[in-house]
Design a protein around this motif. Structure first.
Motif, PDB file in Angstrom:
ATOM      1  N   PHE A  43      -5.786   2.658   2.950  1.00  0.00           N
ATOM      2  CA  PHE A  43      -5.471   3.942   2.331  1.00  0.00           C
ATOM      3  C   PHE A  43      -6.054   5.117   3.130  1.00  0.00           C
TER       4      PHE A  43
ATOM      5  N   GLN B 136      -9.115  -2.813   1.745  1.00  0.00           N
ATOM      6  CA  GLN B 136      -8.091  -1.962   1.145  1.00  0.00           C
ATOM      7  C   GLN B 136      -8.404  -0.486   1.379  1.00  0.00           C
TER       8      GLN B 136
ATOM      9  N   ALA C  44       0.828  -1.207   0.000  1.00  0.00           N
ATOM     10  CA  ALA C  44       0.000   0.000   0.000  1.00  0.00           C
ATOM     11  C   ALA C  44       0.864   1.260   0.000  1.00  0.00           C
TER      12      ALA C  44
END
Length: 381
Positions: free
Chosen positions: A96, A92, A71
């Motif tokens: 972030f 995910q 990431a």
């Protein structure tokens, strides 16, 4: 969208064209630290080249495994901001979101050619800031004194008594030990020199003038500044850390009346008495040492002491005690009230308080020495 591709633990990517005719970079495989370790520079370089295409769609939903190493790599390729078109899975998305909240490291400071001048200016600004704060606190104390003169029932007698005990009675032991030892040292040093000249009787003059006029007040003030001044600053600092000062403000109890004024009055009354006590013990130690060193009679020394040392020197020493006591308490309370609610500020404020108090004591002693240089000193004419 769910992935129908076979599971592959190697990091892979492919550029496809969507039904709408847009370019989409689809990432597959595993983007973890283990899988990226052999080919990280090559993968990062290829993805960075593809990321330069305008209007590129990024599809991360087919990635089998993604950890923070992958990431962070993608985040740096994107320039630490999300691309305009990005497809993510919920887990995910959380990664972030955390990366968006991370504060970037500050850029390394460039070398300043005028750094000494800048540091000097900062120190001067800090000095004037503290000076303005102490002047403001002094003005508030004057207003509180005027208020107490018109409302005698509001005088904080118990607080003043407690400060008298803590700063006066509890300091008698350490001041007596230090004063006694200083008197012995001074007597031994001076008696040896005077004995060589046959002027043993002048030991009384040297001990009396040096201890009563200078050493006694200075020793007492410095010891009290290190002992009681630091305790006052630490007390107010702990009250700031534990939010007791905020509680007093909520209850409408002024800090200056209950906390600061009582400390200033208590120390200004206690320090002259400590000066008298320290000077007496130091003289006793000096006379005992002179008796053992050169055989000077203690009875003779006590008899000739009033003639050798004018009484004005005693009042001058007591006056130094009053002024130094007020200055030490004012400085200690000023730094105590400025402590921030953290332990680092508590230690720094206490250290600055002690250093500033001792410096102020030396400055006050120098001012007294110049202003009263013609008082209490007999000059042969």
């Amino acid at each position: 969208m769910p992935s129908d591709l076979p599971v592959d633990h190697n990091p892979r990517h492919q550029l496809i064209t969507t039904e709408a005719g847009n370019s989409c970079l689809q990432l597959t495989g595993s983007y973890t630290l283990v899988s990226l370790n052999p080919s990280l520079p090559a993968v990062a370089r290829e993805l960075a080249q593809l990321a330069s295409q305008p209007g590129l769609y990024w599809d991360l939903t087919n990635i089998h495994q993604l950890d923070y190493a992958g990431a962070v790599m993608l985040w740096q390729i994107w320039g630490e901001q999300r691309p305009d078109h990005l497809l993510l899975r919920p887990e995910q998305e959380q990664m972030f979101q955390r990366l968006e909240k991370v504060v970037s490291l500050p850029e390394p400071t460039q070398r300043k050619w005028f750094l000494p001048v800048s540091l000097l200016g900062q120190q001067l600004l800090r000095f004037f800031d503290h000076l303005a704060g102490m002047i403001s606190l002094s003005g508030q104390i004057v207003l509180d004194i005027v208020y107490l003169m018109t409302h005698p029932s509001r005088i904080p007698v118990r607080e003043i008594s407690a400060n008298l005990y803590r700063t006066g009675a509890q300091a008698l032991g350490i001041t007596a030990i230090v004063g006694f030892l200083i008197g012995i040292v001074l007597s031994y040093l001076s008696s040896e020199q005077l004995h060589m000249l046959g002027a043993d009787i002048y030991i009384v003059n040297i001990l009396g003038m040096s201890i009563i006029r200078e050493l006694g007040p200075m020793l007492a003030a410095i010891l009290v500044a290190g002992r009681s001044g630091s305790a006052m600053t630490a007390q107010l600092g702990v009250m700031r850390v534990t939010e007791e000062l905020d509680a007093l403000t909520v209850m409408g109890i002024p800090h200056s009346l209950r906390l600061v004024l009582s400390k200033i009055i208590g120390l200004s009354l206690a320090l002259p008495l400590i000066v008298l006590w320290t000077s007496s013990v130091a003289l006793l130690g000096g006379l005992l040492a002179a008796d053992l060193q050169v055989g000077l009679s203690i009875r003779y020394a006590v008899t000739t002491l009033p003639d050798a040392v004018p009484i004005a020197n005693l009042w001058l020493g007591l006056g130094k005690g009053v002024v130094c006591g007020m200055a030490i308490a004012l400085i200690a309370c000023h730094f105590g009230l400025r402590i921030k609610p953290n332990t680092e500020s508590l230690g720094e404020g206490t250290t600055n308080s002690v250093v500033t108090s001792i410096t102020a004591v030396i400055i006050i002693d120098a001012i007294f020495a110049v202003a009263f240089s013609s008082i209490g000193i007999r000059v042969a004419g």
